[in-house]
Motif scaffolding. Structure first.
Motif, mmCIF file in Angstrom:
data_model
loop_
_atom_site.group_PDB
_atom_site.id
_atom_site.type_symbol
_atom_site.label_atom_id
_atom_site.label_comp_id
_atom_site.label_asym_id
_atom_site.label_seq_id
_atom_site.Cartn_x
_atom_site.Cartn_y
_atom_site.Cartn_z
ATOM 1 N N THR A 27 0.856 -1.189 0.000
ATOM 2 C CA THR A 27 0.000 0.000 0.000
ATOM 3 C C THR A 27 0.891 1.237 0.000
ATOM 4 O O THR A 27 1.756 1.379 0.872
ATOM 5 C CB THR A 27 -0.919 0.033 1.231
ATOM 6 N N VAL A 28 0.706 2.081 -0.994
ATOM 7 C CA VAL A 28 1.441 3.338 -1.069
ATOM 8 C C VAL A 28 0.659 4.387 -0.286
ATOM 9 O O VAL A 28 -0.459 4.754 -0.660
ATOM 10 C CB VAL A 28 1.624 3.792 -2.527
ATOM 11 N N CYS A 29 1.237 4.841 0.818
ATOM 12 C CA CYS A 29 0.592 5.836 1.679
ATOM 13 C C CYS A 29 1.190 7.205 1.323
ATOM 14 O O CYS A 29 2.260 7.573 1.826
ATOM 15 C CB CYS A 29 0.820 5.493 3.145
ATOM 16 N N GLN A 30 0.512 7.909 0.452
ATOM 17 C CA GLN A 30 1.027 9.154 -0.119
ATOM 18 C C GLN A 30 0.413 10.362 0.579
ATOM 19 O O GLN A 30 -0.801 10.566 0.535
ATOM 20 C CB GLN A 30 0.711 9.209 -1.605
ATOM 21 N N CYS A 31 1.263 11.152 1.237
ATOM 22 C CA CYS A 31 0.746 12.390 1.839
ATOM 23 C C CYS A 31 0.267 13.325 0.733
ATOM 24 O O CYS A 31 0.900 13.432 -0.322
ATOM 25 C CB CYS A 31 1.834 13.056 2.671
ATOM 26 N N LEU A 32 -0.850 13.975 0.984
ATOM 27 C CA LEU A 32 -1.529 14.760 -0.049
ATOM 28 C C LEU A 32 -0.597 15.791 -0.687
ATOM 29 O O LEU A 32 -0.099 16.700 -0.013
ATOM 30 C CB LEU A 32 -2.741 15.473 0.547
ATOM 31 N N PRO A 33 -0.358 15.666 -2.005
ATOM 32 C CA PRO A 33 0.476 16.640 -2.719
ATOM 33 C C PRO A 33 -0.384 17.736 -3.346
ATOM 34 O O PRO A 33 -1.615 17.642 -3.362
ATOM 35 C CB PRO A 33 1.139 15.780 -3.794
ATOM 36 N N LYS A 34 0.273 18.736 -3.861
ATOM 37 C CA LYS A 34 -0.442 19.825 -4.519
ATOM 38 C C LYS A 34 -0.840 19.443 -5.944
ATOM 39 O O LYS A 34 -0.256 18.556 -6.562
ATOM 40 C CB LYS A 34 0.440 21.080 -4.559
ATOM 41 N N GLY A 35 -1.841 20.161 -6.472
ATOM 42 C CA GLY A 35 -2.228 20.012 -7.870
ATOM 43 C C GLY A 35 -2.700 18.609 -8.209
ATOM 44 O O GLY A 35 -3.340 17.926 -7.419
ATOM 45 N N GLY A 36 -2.340 18.179 -9.412
ATOM 46 C CA GLY A 36 -2.779 16.878 -9.886
ATOM 47 C C GLY A 36 -1.759 15.779 -9.682
ATOM 48 O O GLY A 36 -1.835 14.722 -10.329
ATOM 49 N N LYS A 37 -0.793 15.996 -8.772
ATOM 50 C CA LYS A 37 0.279 15.018 -8.587
ATOM 51 C C LYS A 37 -0.232 13.677 -8.083
ATOM 52 O O LYS A 37 0.340 12.629 -8.385
ATOM 53 C CB LYS A 37 1.333 15.574 -7.634
ATOM 54 N N LEU A 38 -1.312 13.696 -7.296
ATOM 55 C CA LEU A 38 -1.826 12.435 -6.758
ATOM 56 C C LEU A 38 -2.345 11.545 -7.883
ATOM 57 O O LEU A 38 -2.267 10.315 -7.789
ATOM 58 C CB LEU A 38 -2.930 12.711 -5.738
ATOM 59 N N GLU A 39 -2.853 12.145 -8.937
ATOM 60 C CA GLU A 39 -3.309 11.351 -10.076
ATOM 61 C C GLU A 39 -2.128 10.590 -10.705
ATOM 62 O O GLU A 39 -2.249 9.424 -11.073
ATOM 63 C CB GLU A 39 -3.976 12.249 -11.113
ATOM 64 N N THR A 40 -0.987 11.270 -10.802
ATOM 65 C CA THR A 40 0.211 10.623 -11.332
ATOM 66 C C THR A 40 0.657 9.491 -10.427
ATOM 67 O O THR A 40 1.016 8.401 -10.895
ATOM 68 C CB THR A 40 1.353 11.647 -11.489
ATOM 69 N N VAL A 41 0.632 9.732 -9.123
ATOM 70 C CA VAL A 41 1.043 8.704 -8.164
ATOM 71 C C VAL A 41 0.155 7.469 -8.288
ATOM 72 O O VAL A 41 0.634 6.333 -8.318
ATOM 73 C CB VAL A 41 1.003 9.261 -6.727
ATOM 74 N N VAL A 42 -1.159 7.678 -8.358
ATOM 75 C CA VAL A 42 -2.087 6.551 -8.473
ATOM 76 C C VAL A 42 -1.810 5.768 -9.753
ATOM 77 O O VAL A 42 -1.705 4.531 -9.736
ATOM 78 C CB VAL A 42 -3.544 7.039 -8.438
ATOM 79 N N GLN A 43 -1.694 6.473 -10.853
ATOM 80 C CA GLN A 43 -1.475 5.802 -12.139
ATOM 81 C C GLN A 43 -0.209 4.956 -12.122
ATOM 82 O O GLN A 43 -0.216 3.770 -12.491
ATOM 83 C CB GLN A 43 -1.398 6.834 -13.258
ATOM 84 N N LYS A 44 0.891 5.541 -11.704
ATOM 85 C CA LYS A 44 2.177 4.840 -11.743
ATOM 86 C C LYS A 44 2.249 3.743 -10.684
ATOM 87 O O LYS A 44 2.855 2.682 -10.920
ATOM 88 C CB LYS A 44 3.332 5.819 -11.586
ATOM 89 N N ALA A 45 1.655 3.973 -9.523
ATOM 90 C CA ALA A 45 1.664 2.945 -8.484
ATOM 91 C C ALA A 45 0.907 1.702 -8.940
ATOM 92 O O ALA A 45 1.348 0.571 -8.713
ATOM 93 C CB ALA A 45 1.054 3.493 -7.196
#
Length: 243
Positions: free
Chosen positions: A78-96
């Motif tokens: 499980t990738v526990c990603q602290c909330l980033p700015k902008g649309g970066k979380l979308e990139t994290v989800v896609q690549k993860a």
């Protein structure tokens, strides 16, 4: 080979692929008779099919054999990603998802600049889950990883510590990620800080709960780069990149 997730797999004969998946296959991919398609039940089983007919807004498929999906890792991360700015979380989800993550968990930490409005949260989660679905289709996954609702860091750490091994990536750590992975089992939680990193007291909390405080090396990575690097390293060390 195009891949679609369905509620249940056909048992031979013809199968009518309707809805958004059918429209995508028929109108966007323009699949023709004789082309191969894979249906997946989302629980690790694939059905190999052949297009019998493109009906314009749906597909008729001839169902073949069902086989275990090859795209799932034995190690559940499980990738526990602290909330980033902008649309970066979308990139994290896609690549993860592409790299084999079991789930992605947005986390709220002290230095998070981004904040989620409770009213907008369902819409944001739905958007991220759609990205996870598309990435799972593209990368040949046997399941669609879940994007969990955001949680405060302390709560996420406590839950994670009770369910598996925790790897807490911290820029002041002296333990390498490779060393941190020693003696870990098949259930991992990898915590990634926001743009400003983790506060010292957050790292102390993680350590007190049994987390391994790890480093990704001497270079400071962007918050959206760190999970990609960490997950790649984890999958390599766990043997999940072998054929």
């Amino acid at each position: 080979m195009p891949r679609f997730f369905v509620d249940s797999l056909p048992e031979g004969g013809l199968y009518h692929l309707e809805g958004e998946a059918g429209r995508h296959g028929a109108k966007v991919l323009r699949l023709r008779s004789g082309e191969s398609v894979t249906l997946c039940d989302g629980t690790g089983t694939d059905c190999l099919c052949t297009v019998a007919e493109n009906a314009g807004d749906s597909l008729w498929l001839t169902a073949g054999d069902s086989v275990p999906s090859r795209g799932e890792a034995r190690t559940r991360v499980t990738v526990c990603q602290c909330l980033p700015k902008g649309g970066k979380l979308e990139t994290v989800v896609q690549k993860a998802v592409e790299l084999g993550a079991h789930s992605v968990w947005p986390v709220e930490s002290q230095f998070c600049v981004a904040k989620w409005d409770q009213k907008a949260q369902p819409k944001k989660l739905a958007r991220l889950q759609k990205i996870a679905l598309e990435a799972a289709m593209q990368s040949g996954r046997g399941m669609v990883p879940q994007v969990l609702a955001p949680a405060p860091l302390a709560a996420a750490l406590q839950i994670a510590a009770g369910e598996g091994h925790v790897l807490f990536l911290y820029e002041r750590a002296v333990l390498s990620l490779k060393e941190g992975l020693r003696d870990t089992g098949g259930r991992l939680f990898v915590f990634i800080g926001p743009e400003g990193g983790f506060a010292e007291e957050e790292a102390k909390l993680a350590r007190s709960l049994g987390a391994k405080i790890c480093s990704l090396g001497p270079r400071i990575l962007r918050t959206e780069t760190a999970p990609i690097a960490a997950l790649s390293a984890v999958m390599y060390e766990k043997g999940e990149m072998e054929l």
